[in-house]
Design a protein around this motif. Structure first.
Motif, PDB file in Angstrom:
ATOM      1  N   LEU A  47       0.833  -1.200   0.000  1.00 19.08           N
ATOM      2  CA  LEU A  47       0.000   0.000   0.000  1.00 19.08           C
ATOM      3  C   LEU A  47       0.869   1.253   0.000  1.00 19.08           C
ATOM      4  N   ARG A  48       1.951   1.246   0.775  1.00 21.92           N
ATOM      5  CA  ARG A  48       2.861   2.393   0.778  1.00 21.92           C
ATOM      6  C   ARG A  48       3.510   2.591  -0.584  1.00 21.92           C
ATOM      7  N   ALA A  49       3.860   1.504  -1.242  1.00 22.45           N
ATOM      8  CA  ALA A  49       4.472   1.600  -2.572  1.00 22.45           C
ATOM      9  C   ALA A  49       3.474   2.146  -3.588  1.00 22.45           C
ATOM     10  N   VAL A  50       2.237   1.692  -3.517  1.00 18.82           N
ATOM     11  CA  VAL A  50       1.204   2.194  -4.437  1.00 18.82           C
ATOM     12  C   VAL A  50       0.955   3.674  -4.190  1.00 18.82           C
ATOM     13  N   ARG A  51       0.915   4.068  -2.927  1.00 15.92           N
ATOM     14  CA  ARG A  51       0.713   5.488  -2.614  1.00 15.92           C
ATOM     15  C   ARG A  51       1.875   6.335  -3.112  1.00 15.92           C
ATOM     16  N   ALA A  52       3.086   5.834  -2.975  1.00 10.32           N
ATOM     17  CA  ALA A  52       4.248   6.580  -3.465  1.00 10.32           C
ATOM     18  C   ALA A  52       4.186   6.745  -4.976  1.00 10.32           C
ATOM     19  N   VAL A  53       3.794   5.704  -5.680  1.00  5.60           N
ATOM     20  CA  VAL A  53       3.663   5.800  -7.137  1.00  5.60           C
ATOM     21  C   VAL A  53       2.551   6.779  -7.500  1.00  5.60           C
ATOM     22  N   ALA A  54       1.431   6.735  -6.767  1.00  7.69           N
ATOM     23  CA  ALA A  54       0.315   7.645  -7.052  1.00  7.69           C
ATOM     24  C   ALA A  54       0.727   9.100  -6.845  1.00  7.69           C
ATOM     25  N   VAL A  55       1.454   9.366  -5.772  1.00  4.70           N
ATOM     26  CA  VAL A  55       1.928  10.737  -5.530  1.00  4.70           C
ATOM     27  C   VAL A  55       2.932  11.135  -6.607  1.00  4.70           C
ATOM     28  N   GLY A  56       3.790  10.224  -6.996  1.00  3.69           N
ATOM     29  CA  GLY A  56       4.754  10.522  -8.056  1.00  3.69           C
ATOM     30  C   GLY A  56       4.084  10.851  -9.371  1.00  3.69           C
ATOM     31  N   VAL A  57       3.026  10.122  -9.704  1.00  2.03           N
ATOM     32  CA  VAL A  57       2.294  10.393 -10.950  1.00  2.03           C
ATOM     33  C   VAL A  57       1.676  11.787 -10.908  1.00  2.03           C
ATOM     34  N   VAL A  58       1.063  12.139  -9.786  1.00  8.13           N
ATOM     35  CA  VAL A  58       0.426  13.458  -9.678  1.00  8.13           C
ATOM     36  C   VAL A  58       1.474  14.566  -9.759  1.00  8.13           C
ATOM     37  N   TRP A  59       2.564  14.426  -9.013  1.00 10.67           N
ATOM     38  CA  TRP A  59       3.575  15.477  -9.014  1.00 10.67           C
ATOM     39  C   TRP A  59       4.289  15.574 -10.364  1.00 10.67           C
ATOM     40  N   LEU A  60       4.513  14.463 -11.018  1.00  3.80           N
ATOM     41  CA  LEU A  60       5.123  14.501 -12.346  1.00  3.80           C
ATOM     42  C   LEU A  60       4.196  15.197 -13.339  1.00  3.80           C
ATOM     43  N   SER A  61       2.927  14.853 -13.304  1.00  7.58           N
ATOM     44  CA  SER A  61       1.966  15.498 -14.205  1.00  7.58           C
ATOM     45  C   SER A  61       1.842  16.989 -13.910  1.00  7.58           C
ATOM     46  N   ALA A  62       1.782  17.327 -12.637  1.00  4.72           N
ATOM     47  CA  ALA A  62       1.684  18.742 -12.267  1.00  4.72           C
ATOM     48  C   ALA A  62       2.954  19.500 -12.645  1.00  4.72           C
ATOM     49  N   GLY A  63       4.090  18.876 -12.461  1.00  2.00           N
ATOM     50  CA  GLY A  63       5.349  19.523 -12.829  1.00  2.00           C
ATOM     51  C   GLY A  63       5.472  19.751 -14.323  1.00  2.00           C
ATOM     52  N   LEU A  64       5.077  18.745 -15.102  1.00  5.69           N
ATOM     53  CA  LEU A  64       5.114  18.920 -16.559  1.00  5.69           C
ATOM     54  C   LEU A  64       4.138  20.006 -17.005  1.00  5.69           C
ATOM     55  N   THR A  65       2.982  20.047 -16.376  1.00  6.17           N
ATOM     56  CA  THR A  65       2.003  21.090 -16.702  1.00  6.17           C
ATOM     57  C   THR A  65       2.555  22.461 -16.345  1.00  6.17           C
ATOM     58  N   LEU A 106      -0.714  23.540  -9.261  1.00  4.69           N
ATOM     59  CA  LEU A 106      -0.490  23.641  -7.814  1.00  4.69           C
ATOM     60  C   LEU A 106      -1.619  22.989  -7.022  1.00  4.69           C
ATOM     61  N   ILE A 107      -2.844  23.289  -7.378  1.00  5.12           N
ATOM     62  CA  ILE A 107      -3.989  22.730  -6.653  1.00  5.12           C
ATOM     63  C   ILE A 107      -4.070  21.217  -6.876  1.00  5.12           C
ATOM     64  N   ALA A 108      -3.813  20.766  -8.093  1.00  2.00           N
ATOM     65  CA  ALA A 108      -3.875  19.334  -8.381  1.00  2.00           C
ATOM     66  C   ALA A 108      -2.782  18.575  -7.628  1.00  2.00           C
ATOM     67  N   ALA A 109      -1.606  19.155  -7.514  1.00  2.00           N
ATOM     68  CA  ALA A 109      -0.529  18.481  -6.784  1.00  2.00           C
ATOM     69  C   ALA A 109      -0.888  18.322  -5.311  1.00  2.00           C
ATOM     70  N   LEU A 110      -1.394  19.379  -4.713  1.00  2.00           N
ATOM     71  CA  LEU A 110      -1.759  19.296  -3.292  1.00  2.00           C
ATOM     72  C   LEU A 110      -2.948  18.372  -3.064  1.00  2.00           C
ATOM     73  N   ALA A 111      -3.979  18.527  -3.862  1.00  2.00           N
ATOM     74  CA  ALA A 111      -5.169  17.686  -3.695  1.00  2.00           C
ATOM     75  C   ALA A 111      -4.858  16.227  -4.029  1.00  2.00           C
ATOM     76  N   GLY A 112      -4.064  15.991  -5.051  1.00  2.00           N
ATOM     77  CA  GLY A 112      -3.699  14.624  -5.411  1.00  2.00           C
ATOM     78  C   GLY A 112      -2.853  13.946  -4.350  1.00  2.00           C
ATOM     79  N   THR A 113      -1.980  14.701  -3.708  1.00  2.00           N
ATOM     80  CA  THR A 113      -1.177  14.144  -2.622  1.00  2.00           C
ATOM     81  C   THR A 113      -2.065  13.759  -1.446  1.00  2.00           C
ATOM     82  N   TRP A 114      -2.982  14.641  -1.084  1.00  2.00           N
ATOM     83  CA  TRP A 114      -3.921  14.309  -0.008  1.00  2.00           C
ATOM     84  C   TRP A 114      -4.748  13.082  -0.386  1.00  2.00           C
TER      85      TRP A 114
END
Length: 146
Positions: A47-65, A106-114
């Motif tokens: 579960l921790r690994a899946v959460r880390a990947v999910a946060v990475g996907v959101v932050w990568l997408s937000a960073g590219l945007t 910015l909002i997507a990164a924060l909301a996606g992390t939560w």
């Protein structure tokens, strides 16, 4: 007397057998509990690994945007002429495409992390909605550009 003594002697071995069976049952229960704890720990690690990947996907997408979308939008507005009436050629249009990208990322990164770290179903929905919001920001900006 020998006959009576043999009856009592058998009773002692029955008691010992019962104690041994009880000890074996306790050992089996302890082993089962240990196996359950190990399974829970493996599930928690997954579960921790899946959460880390999910946060990475959101932050990568937000960073590219955040990095590429404003640059793409501004460069599309740089070839506007005096008579060009496209929305991207106005000051308001250029501000809109930049602010959509910045605020959405910015909002997507924060909301996606939560959402990724939340254990509730709402958290998963918020994580998915943050990725959808980033996709919509790209779509809106690309529609404004062209």
């Amino acid at each position: 007397m020998d006959h009576a003594r043999s009856l009592w002697a058998g009773a002692g071995t029955i008691e010992a057998d019962r104690e041994q069976e009880a000890a074996q049952a306790r050992a089996a229960e302890a082993e089962l509990a240990e196996a359950e704890r190990a399974a829970e720990q493996r599930a928690e690690r997954r579960l921790r690994a899946v959460r880390a990947v999910a946060v990475g996907v959101v932050w990568l997408s937000a960073g590219l945007t955040l990095m590429f979308l404003p640059m793409l939008s501004i460069s599309a507005g740089s070839d506007c002429g005096v008579e060009d009436t496209r929305f991207i050629c106005t000051d308001g249009g250029q501000d809109t495409v930049v602010y959509i990208a910045v605020y959405t990322s910015l909002i997507a990164a924060l909301a996606g992390t939560w959402g990724a770290f939340s254990r509730r179903l709402l958290g998963r929905a918020v994580w998915g909605a943050s990725l959808v919001a980033l996709g919509i920001a790209w779509l809106v900006n690309l529609l404004i550009i062209h």
